[in-house]
Design a protein around this motif. Structure first.
Motif, PDB file in Angstrom:
ATOM      1  N   TYR A  78      48.904  31.149  55.966  1.00 36.73           N
ATOM      2  CA  TYR A  78      47.815  31.052  54.995  1.00 36.73           C
ATOM      3  C   TYR A  78      46.455  31.043  55.689  1.00 36.73           C
ATOM      4  CZ  TYR A  78      50.989  30.214  51.098  1.00 36.73           C
ATOM      5  OH  TYR A  78      51.945  30.362  50.135  1.00 36.73           O
ATOM      6  N   TYR A  79      46.425  30.593  56.936  1.00 38.30           N
ATOM      7  CA  TYR A  79      45.153  30.607  57.646  1.00 38.30           C
ATOM      8  C   TYR A  79      44.802  32.007  58.156  1.00 38.30           C
ATOM      9  CZ  TYR A  79      41.420  29.664  60.887  1.00 38.30           C
ATOM     10  OH  TYR A  79      40.208  29.695  61.517  1.00 38.30           O
ATOM     11  N   LEU A  80      45.784  32.663  58.773  1.00 40.10           N
ATOM     12  CA  LEU A  80      45.424  33.906  59.477  1.00 40.10           C
ATOM     13  C   LEU A  80      45.508  35.159  58.611  1.00 40.10           C
ATOM     14  CD1 LEU A  80      47.910  35.896  60.640  1.00 40.10           C
ATOM     15  CD2 LEU A  80      48.309  33.963  62.125  1.00 40.10           C
ATOM     16  N   ILE A  81      46.344  35.117  57.565  1.00 36.14           N
ATOM     17  CA  ILE A  81      46.482  36.335  56.753  1.00 36.14           C
ATOM     18  C   ILE A  81      45.167  36.722  56.055  1.00 36.14           C
ATOM     19  CG2 ILE A  81      47.574  37.221  54.639  1.00 36.14           C
ATOM     20  CD1 ILE A  81      50.237  36.291  55.812  1.00 36.14           C
ATOM     21  N   PRO A  82      44.415  35.757  55.462  1.00 36.28           N
ATOM     22  CA  PRO A  82      43.135  36.185  54.875  1.00 36.28           C
ATOM     23  C   PRO A  82      42.211  36.842  55.899  1.00 36.28           C
ATOM     24  CG  PRO A  82      43.717  34.015  54.073  1.00 36.28           C
ATOM     25  CD  PRO A  82      44.715  34.348  55.143  1.00 36.28           C
ATOM     26  N   GLU A  83      42.178  36.305  57.109  1.00 34.84           N
ATOM     27  CA  GLU A  83      41.287  36.901  58.120  1.00 34.84           C
ATOM     28  C   GLU A  83      41.751  38.280  58.526  1.00 34.84           C
ATOM     29  OE1 GLU A  83      39.952  34.748  61.473  1.00 34.84           O
ATOM     30  OE2 GLU A  83      39.335  33.015  60.291  1.00 34.84           O
ATOM     31  N   GLU A  84      43.078  38.450  58.651  1.00 33.34           N
ATOM     32  CA  GLU A  84      43.599  39.742  59.074  1.00 33.34           C
ATOM     33  C   GLU A  84      43.517  40.760  57.934  1.00 33.34           C
ATOM     34  OE1 GLU A  84      45.225  40.838  62.250  1.00 33.34           O
ATOM     35  OE2 GLU A  84      43.741  39.305  62.717  1.00 33.34           O
ATOM     36  N   ALA A  85      43.905  40.312  56.732  1.00 34.33           N
ATOM     37  CA  ALA A  85      43.915  41.239  55.591  1.00 34.33           C
ATOM     38  C   ALA A  85      42.515  41.417  55.002  1.00 34.33           C
ATOM     39  CB  ALA A  85      44.876  40.745  54.518  1.00 34.33           C
ATOM     40  N   GLU A  86      41.594  40.566  55.410  1.00 37.35           N
ATOM     41  CA  GLU A  86      40.196  40.610  54.948  1.00 37.35           C
ATOM     42  C   GLU A  86      40.094  40.444  53.434  1.00 37.35           C
ATOM     43  OE1 GLU A  86      38.691  44.200  56.747  1.00 37.35           O
ATOM     44  OE2 GLU A  86      38.037  43.069  58.501  1.00 37.35           O
ATOM     45  N   ARG A  87      40.839  39.457  52.921  1.00 39.26           N
ATOM     46  CA  ARG A  87      40.713  39.119  51.506  1.00 39.26           C
ATOM     47  C   ARG A  87      41.329  37.743  51.271  1.00 39.26           C
ATOM     48  NH1 ARG A  87      41.797  43.145  48.645  1.00 39.26           N
ATOM     49  NH2 ARG A  87      42.319  42.052  46.731  1.00 39.26           N
ATOM     50  N   GLU A  88      41.016  37.181  50.076  1.00 38.23           N
ATOM     51  CA  GLU A  88      41.551  35.867  49.743  1.00 38.23           C
ATOM     52  C   GLU A  88      43.061  35.950  49.506  1.00 38.23           C
ATOM     53  OE1 GLU A  88      39.911  33.091  49.714  1.00 38.23           O
ATOM     54  OE2 GLU A  88      37.799  33.707  49.663  1.00 38.23           O
ATOM     55  N   ILE A  89      43.747  34.821  49.680  1.00 36.25           N
ATOM     56  CA  ILE A  89      45.182  34.741  49.359  1.00 36.25           C
ATOM     57  C   ILE A  89      45.369  35.059  47.870  1.00 36.25           C
ATOM     58  CG2 ILE A  89      47.034  33.030  49.002  1.00 36.25           C
ATOM     59  CD1 ILE A  89      46.918  33.857  51.855  1.00 36.25           C
ATOM     60  N   HIS A  90      46.456  35.781  47.576  1.00 36.02           N
ATOM     61  CA  HIS A  90      46.711  36.244  46.211  1.00 36.02           C
ATOM     62  C   HIS A  90      46.561  35.116  45.191  1.00 36.02           C
ATOM     63  CE1 HIS A  90      48.472  38.653  43.053  1.00 36.02           C
ATOM     64  NE2 HIS A  90      49.396  37.737  42.845  1.00 36.02           N
ATOM     65  N   SER A  91      47.233  33.981  45.441  1.00 37.22           N
ATOM     66  CA  SER A  91      47.148  32.874  44.481  1.00 37.22           C
ATOM     67  C   SER A  91      47.213  31.541  45.212  1.00 37.22           C
ATOM     68  CB  SER A  91      48.290  32.974  43.466  1.00 37.22           C
ATOM     69  OG  SER A  91      48.489  31.714  42.850  1.00 37.22           O
ATOM     70  N   THR A  92      46.146  30.767  45.116  1.00 40.05           N
ATOM     71  CA  THR A  92      46.182  29.450  45.755  1.00 40.05           C
ATOM     72  C   THR A  92      47.075  28.500  44.964  1.00 40.05           C
ATOM     73  OG1 THR A  92      44.133  28.958  44.596  1.00 40.05           O
ATOM     74  CG2 THR A  92      43.932  29.559  46.887  1.00 40.05           C
ATOM     75  N   LYS A  93      47.160  28.701  43.644  1.00 36.07           N
ATOM     76  CA  LYS A  93      48.010  27.833  42.814  1.00 36.07           C
ATOM     77  C   LYS A  93      49.459  27.908  43.281  1.00 36.07           C
ATOM     78  CE  LYS A  93      45.841  27.309  38.293  1.00 36.07           C
ATOM     79  NZ  LYS A  93      44.965  28.522  38.163  1.00 36.07           N
ATOM     80  N   LEU A  94      49.929  29.150  43.525  1.00 42.53           N
ATOM     81  CA  LEU A  94      51.310  29.313  43.985  1.00 42.53           C
ATOM     82  C   LEU A  94      51.514  28.639  45.342  1.00 42.53           C
ATOM     83  CD1 LEU A  94      52.196  32.997  42.995  1.00 42.53           C
ATOM     84  CD2 LEU A  94      53.104  30.873  42.035  1.00 42.53           C
ATOM     85  N   ALA A  95      50.505  28.718  46.189  1.00 40.21           N
ATOM     86  CA  ALA A  95      50.632  28.090  47.505  1.00 40.21           C
ATOM     87  C   ALA A  95      50.783  26.575  47.361  1.00 40.21           C
ATOM     88  CB  ALA A  95      49.419  28.426  48.367  1.00 40.21           C
ATOM     89  N   TRP A  96      50.039  25.992  46.420  1.00 41.85           N
ATOM     90  CA  TRP A  96      50.165  24.543  46.174  1.00 41.85           C
ATOM     91  C   TRP A  96      51.532  24.209  45.605  1.00 41.85           C
ATOM     92  CZ3 TRP A  96      47.381  20.977  48.280  1.00 41.85           C
ATOM     93  CH2 TRP A  96      46.058  21.243  48.657  1.00 41.85           C
ATOM     94  N   LEU A  97      51.995  25.053  44.674  1.00 44.61           N
ATOM     95  CA  LEU A  97      53.323  24.834  44.071  1.00 44.61           C
ATOM     96  C   LEU A  97      54.396  24.867  45.156  1.00 44.61           C
ATOM     97  CD1 LEU A  97      55.147  24.596  41.566  1.00 44.61           C
ATOM     98  CD2 LEU A  97      55.160  27.093  41.440  1.00 44.61           C
ATOM     99  N   GLN A  98      54.262  25.852  46.057  1.00 45.55           N
ATOM    100  CA  GLN A  98      55.225  25.980  47.149  1.00 45.55           C
ATOM    101  C   GLN A  98      55.249  24.715  47.998  1.00 45.55           C
ATOM    102  OE1 GLN A  98      53.978  28.683  50.162  1.00 45.55           O
ATOM    103  NE2 GLN A  98      55.690  28.121  51.480  1.00 45.55           N
ATOM    104  N   LEU A  99      54.065  24.202  48.304  1.00 50.28           N
ATOM    105  CA  LEU A  99      53.995  22.989  49.126  1.00 50.28           C
ATOM    106  C   LEU A  99      54.623  21.808  48.385  1.00 50.28           C
ATOM    107  CD1 LEU A  99      53.054  21.654  51.740  1.00 50.28           C
ATOM    108  CD2 LEU A  99      50.861  21.182  50.643  1.00 50.28           C
ATOM    109  N   ALA A 100      54.349  21.730  47.067  1.00 50.91           N
ATOM    110  CA  ALA A 100      54.898  20.625  46.273  1.00 50.91           C
ATOM    111  C   ALA A 100      56.424  20.660  46.295  1.00 50.91           C
ATOM    112  CB  ALA A 100      54.384  20.712  44.839  1.00 50.91           C
ATOM    113  N   ILE A 101      56.993  21.866  46.170  1.00 49.75           N
ATOM    114  CA  ILE A 101      58.457  21.980  46.198  1.00 49.75           C
ATOM    115  C   ILE A 101      58.999  21.493  47.541  1.00 49.75           C
ATOM    116  CG2 ILE A 101      60.387  23.609  46.159  1.00 49.75           C
ATOM    117  CD1 ILE A 101      58.769  25.318  44.207  1.00 49.75           C
TER     118      ILE A 101
END
Lengths: 465, 183
Positions: free
Chosen positions: A70-93
């Motif tokens: 999640y840290y390096l992909i935005p810098e490499e892909a040069e855009r925001e992560i598709h969905s931050t909500k999903l990332a939070w959900l993933q962490l919660a699981i």
């Protein structure tokens, strides 16, 4: 920090570091059990502590990988992560599953239950509902990062990272394959265990290391990518059939002894290449990055991975040797330095690099962080040596002379006592690291005249960001 | 400042194919070295086992594969000279001979299986099946790769494919005397 969604990495790193603290604390407890066999035997039996020690290790390393992605992909892909909500959900699981695992292991409330009971396969003891949760979380993660990469700039680093992450997620599905035939059970079990740490995780490691080298040394991307492809090719070439080195004595046909010995001997090559890569990049470097601690962890990672995974792995990978050393303290020595060098140090490197950026600070507590590197690594290397000596003595007494297991264990006491000491050093190092990362100093040090002059006149010099 | 030109840039084909070739040579080299090492422990048993092999068929196969390599080299030369049709015909010839090699090899395996010789029969046969089986798998891969590079007929890709094919050739030329002929 260029992209707001990189901030998710902070939460992943924090949970990872909390589990890291749990993991080493349990390690210390078990280190003492080796010294005094009855310590906590009623409250926290050794096998439960060991499950927690290994499971928390795997989970925090994975959370670190996710955070790194999640840290390096935005810098490499040069855009925001598709969905931050999903990332939070993933962490919660993941957090829920981890809590469920701890409760299940400690209190064993659902023994034998198909869905809720622990499964009793080493490292894959998680109850089925947790395994299912891991798959769901992995799917969410893969969807999230793949969408980001597909919509953005594609680089060798993100390609290899995604290949590794997809591979490790798909291979985890073999955790559900559990035939009653013990030989087959073990065979599939290694599809997860071996093809993770000696296959897909190596791809993740190579790509994160490549990202760090790119940022810390400022070497041309083209050069980094060429190395990356060679490392990944060597890792897959040797690692996949290298699985054979686990098939010597589990009931699989005898030809695996030669396939395993030959291919796994070559597994040292990608680790050597990663070490060479890291040092050559620093040597060719055209940037004086202020985060020296991240650089130290990166170089330490590549070096200790080469020794722990490469050299200590080769030590007992030939079947003629393994016939005697199998399952002795030699294995424990290799396991500790390999995991610490390759994957713990890698996570600590990316955390050391990313945390100041995520907090919007200049690199802080650099000296403390570097001191923690030497304390942790020194402790781990000492532990590796004591366990190697213990394993050598054990191999001779138990496997050559044929003495009984517990009689031999008694004679190894002095090594276990020394190992406990090195464990204390490691835990102190971890405490120091966590302090250095989590408690940034309040005062900000003004750059001196030398640094100010370089910032003003040296175009290749990067100021603390 | 531009990066200094490295020797790797002058390799025909692609750097990655050479990484693969070196890795393969290491594996086959280690396999043959291990074979020779184990052979020391049981020279009589190894010699007796070797008598079950088809030396003549393997000899014919050597000629087939080396000829195939020669055709592939001519194909690469033709493609580089821009004569794509001629290059494709040579590469097709190389592929057909590769298939012939596999057919002869399969007949050999069939005969041995009929004689009840399997991979666990003797240490000699463990190495025999592993090394020649692994090699045959590479021949099969080459049969897929050569038409693929021939179809697009780009010099760099053809060079990479043909370099792989020469490696398969070279390995066989080393395997043949060690497994079939060495007494």
């Amino acid at each position: 920090m260029k992209y707001q969604s990189q901030k998710i990495a902070l939460a992943y790193f924090l949970v990872a570091m909390a589990l890291f603290a749990v993991q080493v604390t349990l390690g210390l407890v078990m280190g003492w059990v080796y010294v005094d066999g009855n310590f906590l035997s009623e409250i926290l039996p050794f096998n439960i502590a060991r499950m927690l020690h290994t499971n928390s290790l795997i989970v925090w390393l994975l959370l670190g990988f996710f955070g790194a992605a999640y840290y390096l992909i935005p810098e490499e892909a040069e855009r925001e992560i598709h969905s931050t909500k999903l990332a939070w959900l993933q962490l919660a699981i993941f957090v829920l599953g981890t809590a469920g695992v701890v409760v299940t292991y400690l209190f064993n409330l659902f023994e034998g239950n198909f869905l809720l009971g622990k499964e009793g396969r080493e490292f894959l003891e998680q109850p089925k509902w947790v395994k299912a949760g891991i798959v769901v979380a992995a799917l969410i993660f893969l969807y999230n990062v793949s969408m980001t990469v597909l919509a953005g700039r594609k680089t060798a680093i993100t390609n290899i990272l995604l290949l590794g992450l997809w591979g490790l997620s798909l291979l985890f599905l073999f955790a559900f394959v559990n035939p009653s035939n013990l030989a087959l059970d073990k065979m599939y079990w290694w599809y997860v265990v071996h093809l993770w740490v000696e296959g897909t995780w190596e791809l993740v490691m190579a790509s994160i290391l490549a990202f760090l080298m790119l940022k810390l040394t400022g070497v041309d991307r083209e050069v980094v990518e060429k190395w990356l492809y060679v490392i990944v090719a060597a890792a897959l070439f040797s690692g996949i059939l290298g699985t054979g080195h686990h098939y010597y004595w589990i009931g699989t046909p005898g030809y695996w002894q030669w396939i395993g010995s030959i291919f796994s001997s070559l597994e040292v090559v990608p680790f050597f290449a990663m070490m060479a890569f890291a040092f050559v990049m620093v040597w060719k470097g055209r940037r004086d990055h202020p985060n020296k601690a991240a650089l130290l962890w990166s170089l330490g990672c590549a070096t200790l991975a080469f020794f722990g995974a490469g050299v200590w792995g080769f030590l007992h990978t030939l079947h003629g040797v393994n016939y005697y050393t199998h399952g002795t303290q030699i294995t424990a020595a290799h396991g500790h330095l390999a995991f610490f060098g390759a994957y713990v140090s890698l996570n600590l490197a990316i955390i050391s690099y990313a945390m100041p950026v995520l907090k919007g600070r200049d690199p802080y507590n650099q000296v403390l962080n570097m001191a923690s590197f030497w304390l942790m690594s020194g402790g781990m290397v000492f532990m590796t040596f004591t366990l190697t000596f213990a394993g050598t003595v054990q191999t001779h007494l138990q496997r050559v002379n044929g003495e009984a297991f517990m009689d031999v264990q008694d004679q190894l006491w002095i090594f276990y006592a020394m190992r406990f000491g090195s464990g204390v050093a490691v835990v102190l190092g971890v405490a120091l690291f966590l302090y250095a990362i989590l408690v940034p100093g309040k005062e900000i040090i003004e750059p001196g005249p030398l640094e100010q002059d370089r910032i003003a006149h040296d175009p290749d010099h990067v100021a603390a960001e | 400042m531009a990066e200094a030109r490295s020797a790797f840039d002058d390799l025909p084909g692609d750097l990655m194919i050479w990484v693969l070739i070196v890795s393969e040579l290491l594996v086959f080299g280690a396999g043959l070295a291990a074979f020779l090492g184990v052979r020391i422990t049981d020279p009589a048993g190894f010699a007796a086992a070797q008598d079950h092999l088809h030396r003549a068929a393997a000899g014919v196969n050597t000629v087939v594969l080396v000829t195939s390599g020669w055709l592939a080299a001519l194909g690469a030369q033709a493609v580089e000279a821009g004569r794509l049709g001629r290059g494709r015909r040579f590469l097709a010839g190389a592929t057909v001979l590769g298939a012939l090699f596999l057919a002869i090899k399969a007949a050999e395996y069939g005969d041995m299986a009929a004689a009840g010789i399997g991979i666990e029969t003797h240490a000699f046969f463990t190495f025999y099946y592993l090394v020649t089986g692994f090699h045959a798998a590479h021949v099969a891969a080459g049969i897929v790769v050569l038409p693929l590079v021939a179809a697009r007929a780009r010099a760099r890709e053809v060079e990479a494919g043909v370099a792989f094919w020469h490696m398969v050739d070279l390995v066989w030329v080393l395997v043949f005397p060690v497994l079939y002929l060495l007494r």
